[in-house]
Structures are given as structure tokens and as C-alpha cells.
Enzyme design. Sequence first.
Site, PDB file in Angstrom:
ATOM      1  N   ARG A 108     -34.412  12.737   9.415  1.00 60.07           N
ATOM      2  CA  ARG A 108     -34.529  11.715  10.459  1.00 60.07           C
ATOM      3  C   ARG A 108     -35.937  11.727  11.024  1.00 60.07           C
ATOM      4  O   ARG A 108     -36.423  12.754  11.498  1.00 60.07           O
ATOM      5  CB  ARG A 108     -33.522  11.974  11.582  1.00 60.07           C
ATOM      6  CG  ARG A 108     -33.629  10.953  12.687  1.00 60.07           C
ATOM      7  CD  ARG A 108     -32.842  11.302  13.928  1.00 60.07           C
ATOM      8  NE  ARG A 108     -33.133  10.333  14.988  1.00 60.07           N
ATOM      9  CZ  ARG A 108     -33.214  10.646  16.276  1.00 60.07           C
ATOM     10  NH1 ARG A 108     -33.002  11.901  16.683  1.00 60.07           N
ATOM     11  NH2 ARG A 108     -33.507   9.710  17.165  1.00 60.07           N
ATOM     12  N   HIS A 152     -38.645   5.666  19.302  1.00 62.04           N
ATOM     13  CA  HIS A 152     -38.571   7.017  19.870  1.00 62.04           C
ATOM     14  C   HIS A 152     -39.618   7.117  20.982  1.00 62.04           C
ATOM     15  O   HIS A 152     -40.522   7.940  20.962  1.00 62.04           O
ATOM     16  CB  HIS A 152     -38.807   8.079  18.791  1.00 62.04           C
ATOM     17  CG  HIS A 152     -38.187   9.413  19.131  1.00 62.04           C
ATOM     18  ND1 HIS A 152     -37.226  10.027  18.355  1.00 62.04           N
ATOM     19  CD2 HIS A 152     -38.402  10.227  20.183  1.00 62.04           C
ATOM     20  CE1 HIS A 152     -36.883  11.186  18.908  1.00 62.04           C
ATOM     21  NE2 HIS A 152     -37.582  11.336  20.025  1.00 62.04           N
ATOM     22  N   GLU A 197     -32.256   7.889  22.671  1.00 64.53           N
ATOM     23  CA  GLU A 197     -32.045   8.384  24.019  1.00 64.53           C
ATOM     24  C   GLU A 197     -32.499   7.421  25.119  1.00 64.53           C
ATOM     25  O   GLU A 197     -33.428   7.713  25.892  1.00 64.53           O
ATOM     26  CB  GLU A 197     -32.739   9.726  24.214  1.00 64.53           C
ATOM     27  CG  GLU A 197     -32.206  10.801  23.324  1.00 64.53           C
ATOM     28  CD  GLU A 197     -32.558  12.188  23.833  1.00 64.53           C
ATOM     29  OE1 GLU A 197     -33.225  12.316  24.867  1.00 64.53           O
ATOM     30  OE2 GLU A 197     -32.135  13.155  23.183  1.00 64.53           O
ATOM     31  N   GLU A 378     -29.659  15.116  16.751  1.00 61.17           N
ATOM     32  CA  GLU A 378     -30.506  16.206  17.261  1.00 61.17           C
ATOM     33  C   GLU A 378     -29.638  17.330  17.820  1.00 61.17           C
ATOM     34  O   GLU A 378     -28.666  17.055  18.519  1.00 61.17           O
ATOM     35  CB  GLU A 378     -31.445  15.746  18.384  1.00 61.17           C
ATOM     36  CG  GLU A 378     -32.532  14.824  17.946  1.00 61.17           C
ATOM     37  CD  GLU A 378     -33.431  14.404  19.090  1.00 61.17           C
ATOM     38  OE1 GLU A 378     -33.564  15.156  20.084  1.00 61.17           O
ATOM     39  OE2 GLU A 378     -33.977  13.298  19.018  1.00 61.17           O
TER      40      GLU A 378
HETATM   41  C1  GCO Z   1     -35.175  14.294  23.011  1.00 66.16           C
HETATM   42  C2  GCO Z   1     -36.124  13.836  22.033  1.00 66.16           C
HETATM   43  C3  GCO Z   1     -36.909  14.887  21.306  1.00 66.16           C
HETATM   44  C4  GCO Z   1     -37.209  16.180  22.065  1.00 66.16           C
HETATM   45  C5  GCO Z   1     -36.125  17.207  21.859  1.00 66.16           C
HETATM   46  C6  GCO Z   1     -36.447  18.514  22.597  1.00 66.16           C
HETATM   47  O1  GCO Z   1     -34.003  14.355  22.655  1.00 66.16           O
HETATM   48  O2  GCO Z   1     -35.570  14.498  24.126  1.00 66.16           O
HETATM   49  O3  GCO Z   1     -35.404  13.083  21.076  1.00 66.16           O
HETATM   50  O4  GCO Z   1     -38.082  14.168  21.091  1.00 66.16           O
HETATM   51  O5  GCO Z   1     -38.419  16.724  21.614  1.00 66.16           O
HETATM   52  O6  GCO Z   1     -34.922  16.740  22.365  1.00 66.16           O
HETATM   53  O7  GCO Z   1     -36.578  18.245  23.963  1.00 66.16           O
END
Ligand code: GCO
Length: 465
Positions: A108, A152, A197, A378
Site C-alpha cells: 500500500r 494521504h 484517515e 495500517e
Molecule cells: C496515520 C498515517 C500514517 C502514520 C502512522 C503512524 O495513520 O496517521 O496514515 O501516515 O505515519 O499512522 O503514526
Amino acid sequence: MRRRSVLTLAAVGAVAGCARGGPARPEAAAAAPALAFPPRFGWGAATSAYQLEGAANEDGRGPSVWDVFSHQPGRIRNGDTGDVAADHYHRFAEDLDIMKDLGLRSYRFSISWSRVLPTGRGTVNAKGIDFYHKLVDGLLARGIAPVVTLFHWDTPQALQELGGWENRDCAKWFADYAHAMFTALGDKVPTWLTINEPKTVVDVGYTAGIHAPGKQDRRLANVVGHHLLLGHGLAVQALRATSGNGRIGAALSLSPTYPADDSDGARTAATTADAEENRRWLDPLLRGRYPQDWLDSQAADAPVRAAIKDGDLAVIGTRNDLLGVNYYGPTHLTGTGARVMQHPTSQATWQEIYPDGLFDLLTRIKRDYGDIPVSITENGMATENPLQDQDRITFLRDHLTAAHRAIQAGVKLESYHLWSLMDNFEWAEGYSQRWGIIHVDYATQRRTHKASADWYKTVIARNGL
Ligand code: GCO
């Protein structure tokens, strides 16, 4: 301030240090796994463009809000920026070979919107899209499925100057960008994620102000949240309008909420927090409506009420093919609505390590929203341990065990993307936090397997634990 929530963290024993479970158990012989995952389970890893690529001003890439934000003094720890990051833009072939060596079946990553559309709109930058063609072709040649995130957090600065996501037009600009990517890459990319997110953009970029664009306006933040969801829905419709047969969904940061004690107040606070943390995103996407308690919690003159136009929720609720779940930990609430930590943390002190929360979250999604295919997009932790990261191995083992339990309970979990493939730019923390299973020496850009990389490689080879 917990990065993912504006809920106040009360000073209750945040037990720092190793993840739950103590030292990793010695590896079992390479026998059949005790916990076998389904055949063709999507063992993967995740990254994002601004955190990994570097080459910020190369080959026509335009600035994003993160280029602007990271160059503002005081915004990022140690004055770090994503100008070079892990130099993935130049080292992607080496990184593809690392992924192949690990045995990844899925990867991903995100597209830098301003690399392919330097001003966010208009004609696609040929050199920019060419990078992603090479990356996707390299993945496919190695038998690794690309999972592409369109947004993102790196809004093109040119669009931010037109209001960015505060401007309802940004939803359309995003859908047009998405359509351009579907046209360019749609015949090769099987899985798309629209928005990563939205909660973090709302909570951290527009409320806490410690992420780009660094605003602190909760009323405005909720308008941004609605426009992000609208952009998601329009992009889903754009994919359906192309001949591409890919699948599409969003990647939501979800956190199961629990009362921190057995008081009625704590139970009420947990329900309220669940609306803010989870249902405010899940319900529009999967039910085509906002949760009523969340709507009722908005002030009568809240700008978000005017931002929600007739027909919006029908667009937002356009059928999703899958749900991306980013899981980092639970949220515990006291009777006063304060967030308290009840489990160990990591180098990222907002993180609460609670693997059973992943089981609770996944089974709740099945119970409340049905059998939509789920990808863990994630899951991971930060640790100071540069190479011998046994704490990360324990974290991963415990969370994969919980994921396996969820599969056994009937959850349609199809893949797991470990955050992160390699150390990278951790937003406001810069390079001070290390989330990767591959160590990056930023002075030399040398990549080195951590113990967790070797462990994960074995898990993938055995298709289980
Ligand atoms: C998030 C982002 C990532 C972060 C990871 C660690 O979920 O905040 O997708 O870019 O780097 O989660 O904080």
C-alpha cells in the site's frame, strides 16, 4: 496531545515501554503454523508519498500543504522536512527488491497528488505519472498487488490557496484527480483507497493544528470532514464510470471506545466518543447517513449543518467494495469524558497497545455493518530499538493473533498492511520516531532489516504464526 484525538489525555499511568506479552517466544521450527491464515491472504506493508518519496521539487512536482507546513519554523521536530525522506523516488527499484525478498503479496502506497497534478488540476505531469507507472509495473513484475491511496494528506498547495478542503469544490477537484489516476493506472491497479484517515485531517490538521495546514477551528474542521467524505463518494462514482474493474474504499483510522470504569458517565462518554471516533465515518460510508447522536451534538449554527447538502449522503454512501482499517489502539473514557491510557504505549506516546481491541473492532464492523471485505491498511508501532526490535515483534504477533481470531469469528479480513515498510517521515515528529521493519540510515539512505523484518518474512512464508 494524542495525535489522533482532541480528547484530553488524563495523567493516568501510561505504562511506557515494551508492548504487552513480554519477550518474544523463540521461533517455532519451520513447521506448519499454529495459526494458519486463509490461502492467498494479503500479507503487506504500507507507506505514503510525502513520508517516503523525497524528490520534493523534482520532475515537475508541485508543492503540497506538507511541503509548506514542514518548512514553517517550529512545526516539525528538529526542523525535519520531507524534502528527501527515504529517497524512495530514486531508490524505488531497490525498495521493490526488498519487498520481494520479504515475500510481500501486497503493498500500500499513496500517490503524491501534486506530483501528478502540480497545481492539483489540469494536465497530468508526464514525469510524475511515469514514476507511478514504474512503481506499479515493478510491483506487478514481482507478484506484489498494488493498493493505491489517492489522498494521504498532501493537498496540493495551489488548491489550499483556493480554500482546500474547506472549499466544497475540493471534493470535485479530488474526484477529477482520481479519475485521471483511474484513466492512467486503472488497468493495472486492482485496489484503490480514496482518503486516508479523514479523522486525522479533521482532528490534527484542523483542530489541534499540529498537522498541515495547521488550523485550530473545530467548526471549520467538521466542514472539512464532510467535504473529504463527499470527495470519497465522488471518487467512488468516478471509478465506477471508468472501464476499470478495480475495487475501491477508504482507509479509516478506527479506535474501539471503552468506559474506563463502570460508571454510567464513563459508559455514556464511551458511546459519545464512539460517534466521534468511528460512527461519524463508518455510517456515512456504509449506511449513507450520519449518526443521529453525532448530528445532534453539532450546534444549531454549526457550519457543518449548512455544508451537508441534499443528495450528499447518497453520494458519500455509494457502495464501497472494501473497508480499509487503520488500527493503532483503543480509546478509554472516564465519566468526565477524559481519555485515559490503560495499556502500554510505544515511542509514539499517543499510542495505546491493546491487541484485543483489534478483535473487538473487526467483529464490531461485521456485527454493525455486515460482511464488507476488510483490509487492515495500517497497524504497527514506533520503537527506539533500531534493529533488535523484539517489542515490535511482540506487537505484531499479538495483533496478528487477534486478526486471526477475528477471521475465525467470520470477519472477511483479506489483508494486513504493516505500518510501515521502512522508517520514514513521521509528520510532526519528523524522523525522531521509527515505525519501519526496515531501518533507514538517513545520512546514507542505507536500508537494513530489523529483527521484525526477518520475523515478518517467516510469517509470510508460513502464511501464519
Ligand atoms: C496515520 C498515517 C500514517 C502514520 C502512522 C503512524 O495513520 O496517521 O496514515 O501516515 O505515519 O499512522 O503514526
